[in-house]
Design an enzyme around this catalytic site. Structure first.
Site, PDB file in Angstrom:
ATOM      1  N   HIS A  61      34.227  -5.121 -42.491  1.00 35.01           N
ATOM      2  CA  HIS A  61      35.147  -5.270 -43.620  1.00 35.01           C
ATOM      3  C   HIS A  61      34.509  -4.805 -44.921  1.00 35.01           C
ATOM      4  CE1 HIS A  61      32.826  -8.694 -45.136  1.00 35.01           C
ATOM      5  NE2 HIS A  61      32.713  -9.071 -43.869  1.00 35.01           N
ATOM      6  N   GLU A 102      33.570 -14.022 -37.545  1.00 34.68           N
ATOM      7  CA  GLU A 102      32.134 -14.107 -37.829  1.00 34.68           C
ATOM      8  C   GLU A 102      31.582 -15.445 -37.353  1.00 34.68           C
ATOM      9  OE1 GLU A 102      29.280 -13.086 -37.924  1.00 34.68           O
ATOM     10  OE2 GLU A 102      29.146 -11.956 -39.790  1.00 34.68           O
TER      11      GLU A 102
END
Length: 391
Positions: free
Chosen positions: A195, A271
């Site tokens: 990202h 994550e």
């Protein structure tokens, strides 16, 4: 002689647009045996979008059974059959990318299309309604007939073992016999996009799935636009899958809009949960939790302070998502928008590298990496931390 399959597909929307789902069944053209069933609730969509998604899912299920097969598609949607046969133009912008996806699964010379009345498409229609019913209950539809047709209806699935009972996940890409001579077909290729920047990124703070879930900063949004332009210029991405965390969803939305694709969320791509370390710098963690940090650096089984995830646990869930996505997108090029740990884990597993390899890779914000997965279980790292599109 090539195997011959029949794919029957359907889709529906309760509201048009409204809550929608699709269903598809793959059967043996000679015996009529059901070989695979697929169905999914897709949220709010139109009938036509659901029908096209059913077609794409059915073709991919057939490809997973035999990529060299000849396929006869039967649907009760006159629109889809006529458009896919080339007799009607595809005017609606929502239909074009789906039709392109469908056409890319099998070569045109191994495909044919047939319209059938609704009463002859009851199996696929039933699956679509089952998927919509499951979605209404907040559940995921599960097949009674897995690929190959070997499981009897109602047979129980194997229970997943507890985290600490699991060994290191098998590395897709562990060497088998070196450079094989067999033609393994087109691999499933995962283009791995970290990202864009968040406000925490430049400060190098722990930012996992247990913290504040920050969105992109202005710099991060600019990075997402740059990578979207680069991927559009390459023209190879066929699907977009993202972590559920906001920074990834925002990055994926920018890219998907540019590519004209939908975005699928996969929970396994989130994550690591860094527990009590969320929002802290490495130096701050070292000062406050020196023993826990030392243990974490020494062993992939050690978890961050406060109930965070160990890298071993992350590797297990990432490997499960990897295998699921390889099965879902055989021979496709898929963009996975995710985070540092999942990307490093996919690379590590592909290389058959030890857990400590996670600390020996650099991944910049909005960087691209890529791994190809072949039919024999081997994998090939094709790209790591490319950032040329940001310069």
């Amino acid at each position: 002689m090539a195997r011959r399959f029949v794919v029957e597909a359907d889709g529906g929307s309760r509201g048009n647009p409204g809550p929608a789902g699709y269903g598809a069944v793959v059967s043996d053209a000679e015996t009529g045996e059901t070989l695979a069933e697929v169905a999914e609730y897709i949220g709010t969509a139109t009938n036509n979008v659901a029908e096209y998604k059913g077609l794409v899912a059915g073709l991919r299920a057939a490809y997973a059974l035999d990529p060299e097969a000849e396929v006869r598609v039967r649907m009760d949607s006159k629109l889809v059959i006529e458009q896919m046969s080339g007799r009607w133009k595809i005017k609606h912008p929502d239909m074009r990318p789906l039709a392109t996806e469908a056409k890319a699964v099998f070569p045109a010379d191994r495909m044919s299309y047939e319209w059938i009345p609704r009463e002859r498409n009851k199996h696929a229609d039933r699956l679509a309604n089952e998927a919509m019913d499951a979605g209404k209950r907040g559940e995921q539809w599960r097949p009674k007939v897995p690929p190959g047709g070997t499981l009897a209806a109602g047979a129980p699935e194997a229970a997943a073992p507890a985290d600490d009972a699991l060994a290191e996940p098998a590395a897709a890409g562990a060497p088998a016999v070196g450079w094989g001579s067999a033609d393994l077909g087109t691999p499933a290729t995962f283009v791995l996009l970290r990202h864009g920047e968040t406000p925490l990124t430049p400060e190098k703070r722990f930012s996992g799935s247990g913290g504040t879930d920050p969105g992109l900063s202005p710099v991060g949004r600019h990075q997402a636009e740059r990578v979207a332009a680069a991927l559009a210029a390459r023209g190879t991405i066929q699907a977009v899958v993202t972590s559920p965390l906001l920074r990834c969803r925002e990055t994926a939305d920018v890219v998907a809009r540019r590519l004209g694709l939908d975005v699928r969320v996969d929970e396994g791509l989130r994550e690591t949960d860094f527990g009590a370390w969320e929002g802290l710098t490495f130096a701050e963690v070292k000062e406050r939790f020196p023993d826990d940090l030392a243990a974490w650096l020494a062993s992939s089984k050690a978890a961050p302070t406060g109930g965070g995830e160990s890298f071993a646990s992350v590797a297990r869930r990432v490997a499960l998502s990897r295998d699921k996505l390889i099965a879902r997108y055989p021979g496709r090029t898929v963009l996975l928008v995710t985070h540092v740990t999942p990307i490093k884990t996919l690379v590590r597993l592909a290389l058959g590298a030890p857990p400590e390899a996670l600390f020996r890779m650099e991944l910049s914000a909005a960087s691209l990496s890529a791994v190809a997965y072949y039919a024999d279980g081997n994998a090939s790292l094709r790209l790591l931390n490319e950032t040329a599109h940001l310069r």
